[in-house]
Design a protein around this motif. Structure first.
Motif, PDB file in Angstrom:
ATOM      1  N   GLY A  55       0.789  -1.216   0.000  1.00  0.00           N
ATOM      2  CA  GLY A  55       0.000   0.000   0.000  1.00  0.00           C
ATOM      3  C   GLY A  55       0.821   1.264   0.000  1.00  0.00           C
ATOM      4  N   THR A  58       0.879   4.353  -4.629  1.00  0.00           N
ATOM      5  CA  THR A  58      -0.425   4.586  -5.243  1.00  0.00           C
ATOM      6  C   THR A  58      -0.234   5.352  -6.544  1.00  0.00           C
ATOM      7  OG1 THR A  58      -0.718   6.626  -3.972  1.00  0.00           O
ATOM      8  CG2 THR A  58      -1.657   4.608  -3.046  1.00  0.00           C
ATOM      9  N   GLY A  72      -5.899   0.501   0.736  1.00  0.00           N
ATOM     10  CA  GLY A  72      -6.005  -0.941   0.738  1.00  0.00           C
ATOM     11  C   GLY A  72      -5.955  -1.515   2.135  1.00  0.00           C
ATOM     12  N   SER A  79      -9.538  -3.244  -1.574  1.00  0.00           N
ATOM     13  CA  SER A  79      -9.175  -1.912  -2.036  1.00  0.00           C
ATOM     14  C   SER A  79     -10.384  -1.014  -1.904  1.00  0.00           C
ATOM     15  CB  SER A  79      -8.717  -1.974  -3.496  1.00  0.00           C
ATOM     16  OG  SER A  79      -8.554  -0.687  -4.031  1.00  0.00           O
TER      17      SER A  79
END
Length: 123
Positions: A55, A58, A72, A79
């Motif tokens: 995570g 992004t 997430g 998600s």
């Protein structure tokens, strides 16, 4: 195999917010990237956002950057897509997708797909 199920779509006024969820099951431990794509009426499916690994990383399309936030849950292998400041042009079917390798924004690089959830933004 991996199964993906989206939820959270709906009808919202422009400027409002929605939160989409994607839950993975099956061989979900093989997933490295969870992504969201969307298909607007009359248009091709396009990349929206993705989250990879634990995570930390992004990714966003320019059209949603600053308005949408992806997160997430590694424990649940899920998600979430928080969508703020929604616009009518965000109206689309939103799909969750997964792949076992490094991030890609290309639809063809994703092996697993959910059925999609409809988001409709009215002005």
């Amino acid at each position: 195999q991996v199964q993906l199920v989206e939820s959270g779509g709906g009808l919202v006024q422009a400027g409002g917010s929605l939160r989409l969820s994607c839950a993975a099951s099956g061989r979900a431990s093989s997933i490295y990237v969870l992504a969201w794509f969307r298909r607007a009426p009359g248009k091709e499916r396009e990349f929206v956002a993705a989250i990879s690994g634990s995570g930390v990383n992004t990714f966003y399309s320019d059209s949603v950057k600053g308005r949408f936030t992806i997160s997430g849950d590694n424990a649940k292998i899920s998600s979430y897509l928080q969508m703020n400041s929604l616009k009518p042009e965000d109206t689309a079917i939103y799909y969750c997708a997964a792949r076992a390798f490094a991030f890609s924004s290309m639809e063809s690089h994703y092996n697993y797909w959910g059925e999609g959830t409809q988001v409709t933004v009215f002005s």
